[in-house]
Write a protein that holds these residues in place. Structure first.
Motif, PDB file in Angstrom:
ATOM      1  N   VAL A  75      -2.088  -0.230  -3.913  1.00  0.00           N
ATOM      2  CA  VAL A  75      -0.626   0.050  -5.463  1.00  0.00           C
ATOM      3  C   VAL A  75      -0.405  -1.442  -5.596  1.00  0.00           C
ATOM      4  O   VAL A  75      -0.292  -2.727  -5.016  1.00  0.00           O
ATOM      5  N   VAL A  76       0.223  -1.861  -6.702  1.00  0.00           N
ATOM      6  CA  VAL A  76       0.642  -3.221  -7.284  1.00  0.00           C
ATOM      7  C   VAL A  76       2.075  -1.907  -8.021  1.00  0.00           C
ATOM      8  O   VAL A  76       2.036  -1.548  -8.393  1.00  0.00           O
ATOM      9  N   LEU A  77       3.060  -3.064  -7.386  1.00  0.00           N
ATOM     10  CA  LEU A  77       4.895  -2.701  -7.855  1.00  0.00           C
ATOM     11  C   LEU A  77       4.842  -3.748  -8.864  1.00  0.00           C
ATOM     12  O   LEU A  77       4.677  -4.893  -8.411  1.00  0.00           O
TER      13      LEU A  77
ATOM     14  N   GLU B 254      11.347   1.789  -8.123  1.00  0.00           N
ATOM     15  CA  GLU B 254       9.862   1.990  -8.837  1.00  0.00           C
ATOM     16  C   GLU B 254       9.607   3.263  -7.901  1.00  0.00           C
ATOM     17  O   GLU B 254       9.124   4.292  -8.108  1.00  0.00           O
ATOM     18  N   CYS B 255       9.874   3.268  -6.362  1.00  0.00           N
ATOM     19  CA  CYS B 255       9.611   3.745  -5.835  1.00  0.00           C
ATOM     20  C   CYS B 255       9.808   5.121  -5.692  1.00  0.00           C
ATOM     21  O   CYS B 255       9.153   6.740  -6.261  1.00  0.00           O
ATOM     22  N   CYS B 256      11.261   5.594  -6.197  1.00  0.00           N
ATOM     23  CA  CYS B 256      11.895   6.797  -6.175  1.00  0.00           C
ATOM     24  C   CYS B 256      11.160   7.744  -7.318  1.00  0.00           C
ATOM     25  O   CYS B 256      11.597   8.757  -7.502  1.00  0.00           O
TER      26      CYS B 256
ATOM     27  N   HIS C  60       0.765  -0.776  -0.114  1.00  0.00           N
ATOM     28  CA  HIS C  60      -0.232   0.138   0.226  1.00  0.00           C
ATOM     29  C   HIS C  60       1.037   1.133   0.188  1.00  0.00           C
ATOM     30  O   HIS C  60       2.283   0.893   0.478  1.00  0.00           O
ATOM     31  N   PHE C  61       0.320   2.348  -0.250  1.00  0.00           N
ATOM     32  CA  PHE C  61       0.989   3.816  -0.629  1.00  0.00           C
ATOM     33  C   PHE C  61      -0.273   4.616   1.035  1.00  0.00           C
ATOM     34  O   PHE C  61      -1.109   4.473   0.808  1.00  0.00           O
TER      35      PHE C  61
END
Length: 146
Positions: free
Chosen positions: A116-118, A129-131, A100-101
Motif C-alpha cells: 500500500v502507498v499512503l 486516510e486509513c479510517c 502494507h495492508f
C-alpha cells in the motif's frame, strides 16, 4: 513493533482524529491515560456498512517515533464477522515496501498482505486516510457476502 518512543502529545492529537470518525462511540488511552501506549476506539456496529453486531468492533492505533520513519499499526477487528484488517508501517514485511495492508476474513485461515502507498505524511493525516479507507471501502468490500 521495534522500540521507539510513544509521544503523549501525538496520542492526544490522534485521539481527536478518532473521535471525529462517524462510527466511533468512544476512544481511550491504553493501558491508561498516564502510560498512553496506544489508542483503542469502540465502533458502533450499526454505523458500519454493512451493519454488524451486537459486539462492538474495535479500532486500535499504535504509534512509535522511530527516526527516520515512524512505525505504526492501525488495526480494526470485528468480533461479530471475525473480520480483521490493518495498515502497518514497520519492518515485518519488507518485501511489500514501507507500508502494507493486511486482512483476514472468517473464511481465511491466515491473513493476506498487500503493498500500500499512503498519500498522507503526518500521523494525524495518515490515521484519517486509513479510517476513511476503512469505513468507505474496506469494510463494505471485504466483508460483503461472496
Amino acid at each position: 513493533m521495534n522500540s521507539g518512543a510513544e509521544n503523549p502529545a501525538l496520542y492526544r492529537v490522534l485521539k481527536d482524529v478518532l473521535e471525529r470518525q462517524a462510527g466511533v462511540t468512544s476512544v481511550r488511552f491504553e493501558p491508561d491515560a498516564i502510560q498512553k501506549r496506544y489508542l483503542a476506539a469502540a465502533i458502533d456496529p450499526q454505523r458500519v456498512v454493512p451493519p454488524t453486531g451486537p459486539k462492538l468492533p474495535q479500532l486500535e492505533a499504535h504509534w512509535k517515533l522511530t527516526p527516520p520513519h515512524d512505525e505504526f499499526r492501525i488495526d480494526y477487528a470485528d468480533p461479530n464477522s471475525r473480520f480483521h484488517c490493518g495498515w502497518h508501517h514497520d519492518e515485518d514485511h519488507n518485501d511489500l515496501g514501507a507500508a502494507h495492508f493486511q486482512y483476514q476474513t472468517a473464511s481465511k485461515e491466515a491473513p493476506e498482505y498487500e503493498r500500500v502507498v499512503l498519500e498522507a505524511a503526518s500521523p494525524p493525516k495518515l490515521l484519517w486516510e486509513c479510517c476513511d479507507e476503512l469505513f468507505e471501502n474496506v469494510i463494505p468490500d471485504y466483508t460483503a457476502e461472496p
